[in-house]
Design an enzyme around this catalytic site. Structure first.
Site, short mmCIF file in Angstrom:
data_model
loop_
_atom_site.label_atom_id
_atom_site.label_comp_id
_atom_site.label_asym_id
_atom_site.label_seq_id
_atom_site.Cartn_x
_atom_site.Cartn_y
_atom_site.Cartn_z
N LYS A 249 0.84 -1.20 0.00
CA LYS A 249 0.00 0.00 0.00
C LYS A 249 0.88 1.26 0.00
O LYS A 249 2.10 1.17 0.06
CB LYS A 249 -0.96 -0.02 1.18
CG LYS A 249 -1.84 -1.28 1.23
CD LYS A 249 -2.91 -1.33 0.15
CE LYS A 249 -3.46 -2.70 -0.13
NZ LYS A 249 -4.25 -3.35 0.89
C1 LIG Z 1 -5.33 -4.39 1.19
C2 LIG Z 1 -6.79 -4.21 1.14
C3 LIG Z 1 -7.62 -4.60 2.20
C4 LIG Z 1 -7.15 -5.40 3.38
O1 LIG Z 1 -6.10 -4.86 4.05
P1 LIG Z 1 -5.11 -5.80 4.91
O2 LIG Z 1 -4.30 -4.80 5.68
O3 LIG Z 1 -4.29 -6.59 3.94
O4 LIG Z 1 -5.94 -6.65 5.79
C5 LIG Z 1 -8.97 -4.31 2.10
N1 LIG Z 1 -9.48 -3.70 1.04
C6 LIG Z 1 -8.70 -3.33 -0.01
C7 LIG Z 1 -9.34 -2.62 -1.17
C8 LIG Z 1 -7.34 -3.59 0.01
O5 LIG Z 1 -6.60 -3.28 -1.04
#
Ligand SMILES: *Cc1c(COP(=O)(O)O)cnc(C)c1O
Length: 399
Positions: A186
């Site tokens: 991210k």
């Molecule tokens: C990464 C992501 C999540 C989940 O996040 P985690 O920290 O991996 O649990 C949820 N929604 C979207 C759109 C994501 O890209």
């Protein structure tokens, strides 16, 4: 190897984590509160609750919204599994609405058409970082009594304009709750981690308590149930559990990293915008490749890009997507596909009876999607390598 996404860690990040390791608090300490405060300020929200993943933030969102069996949650099929799984966690029914073909975000008109009497929540995703039409979505959902959860896991720092002012995802009232993820791919990272933000004090309070087993040590909240004799009277040791919560706590080590990363987030966003601009410029005249399109309500300089997902006419190009990805990999470039429409997953087909054809726009997009590398630590030469490789792979076959 140039991966499709990765973190950017500097000495200042390492120093912040090491200093916290040497401090008194490894978890539930001052770094957690500080990260929450700074993050809330950054997005423009009144409350932020830090948790150990974006998935945990979404689960807490459906819990505090009091969703349960008999309730339906609508979301986009083009998102990570967690955007829909959060409904299933609380016994509600995850269901899907088709995307707007250009922005790949949930389409308010499709939302309105898909609405059912049991629809109680919408999870609106900012796909790739481009803000969804949260105003349009909210104007469909709110009058029908549903709660609006914005999944801004892709859009950390993304903003739209409201009354002439730029407002970030999490910093406006079109969503009741907004969630973020700090997974390493991210836009900023805490290793694993997430955040739930809201302007509603009651929702925030519930989320804080559910993050830690549904427990409270606040005397003002004690029920007094269980004070059946002197030995049951509250004392300094006393706590009460009011609801079934979880251990969704995040550590101070992670939050120290988060605070450090947050201070560079504007740079990360700027660098990602530069790379996206270079890709758009290099790819706009390719016959078989289509760069991401923008909705009319967004402004390029306000987007915090997480993914650069292009669409390629693999059939016309005379190569399968799998072959294309393999050839990219042989040239040292990682790519990925975001996402397989969630309702096509075996779990969803078997448990909810969903089948191919449910969301035609999402399926058409999925058939052609490919994410190219995008991360702040990419050098100009990495970007040029991706551009040259993609251009030559697309042009060679056009002739
Ligand atoms: C990464 C992501 C999540 C989940 O996040 P985690 O920290 O991996 O649990 C949820 N929604 C979207 C759109 C994501 O890209």
């Amino acid at each position: 190897m140039i991966p499709y996404g990765r973190q950017q860690i500097e000495q200042s990040d390492i120093d912040a984590v090491v200093a916290t390791l040497k401090s008194d608090w490894l978890t539930s300490g001052p770094r957690v509160e500080e990260f929450e405060k700074q993050f809330a300020e950054f997005v423009g929200a009144s409350h932020a609750v830090a948790v150990n993943s974006g998935t945990a933030a979404l689960h807490l969102a459906t819990m505090v919204a009091e969703l349960g069996p008999g309730d339906r949650l609508l979301t986009s099929p083009i998102t990570f599994l967690a955007s829909a799984n959060c409904a299933a966690y609380v016994g509600a029914t995850p269901d899907f609405v088709d995307i707007d073909r250009a922005s790949r975000n949930l389409c308010p008109r499709a939302l309105e058409a898909a609405w059912q009497p049991d629809t109680k929540a919408v999870v609106a995703v900012d796909f790739a970082g481009q803000p969804c039409d949260i105003q349009g979505i909210s104007e469909v959902a709110r009058p029908r009594g549903a709660i609006v959860i914005e999944d801004a896991c892709h859009g950390i720092g993304s903003a739209i304009r409201k009354d002439g002012k730029a407002v970030r995802s999490g910093g406006h009232d079109w969503a009741d709750i907004t969630t973020f993820s700090f997974h390493p791919v991210k836009t900023m990272t805490t290793g694993e981690g997430g955040m739930l933000v809201t302007n509603d004090e009651e929702l925030a309070k519930k989320a804080y308590i559910l993050r830690n087993h549904g427990m409270t040590r606040e005397a003002s909240e004690f029920t007094g149930l269980g004070s059946g004799g002197a030995q049951f009277q509250p004392g300094p040791w006393y706590y009460e559990m009011h609801e079934l919560g979880f251990n969704y706590r995040i550590t101070d080590l992670q939050c120290a990293l988060g605070i450090s990363q947050l201070s560079r987030l504007p740079q990360f966003i700027k660098r990602r915008q530069e790379i996206v601009a270079a890709y758009n410029e290099a790819f706009h005249n390719l016959e078989f490749l289509h760069p991401p399109a923008l909705s009319s309500h967004v402004e390029p300089e306000l987007i915090s890009w997480h993914l650069y997902s292009v669409e390629i006419d693999f059939e016309l190009l005379g190569i399968t997507r799998a072959e294309f990805m393999t050839e990219m990999r042989e040239n040292g470039i990682g790519t990925q596909v975001h996402y397989i429409p969630i309702y096509l997953q075996p779990y969803y087909r078997q448990n909810y009876g969903y089948s191919p054809g449910k969301c035609p726009e999402a399926e058409a997009y999925y058939g052609r999607a490919l994410s190219l590398p995008l991360y702040a630590a990419m050098t100009d030469s990495d970007v040029q390598t991706v551009i040259d490789t993609v251009r030559s792979m697309c042009q060679r076959r056009s002739s």
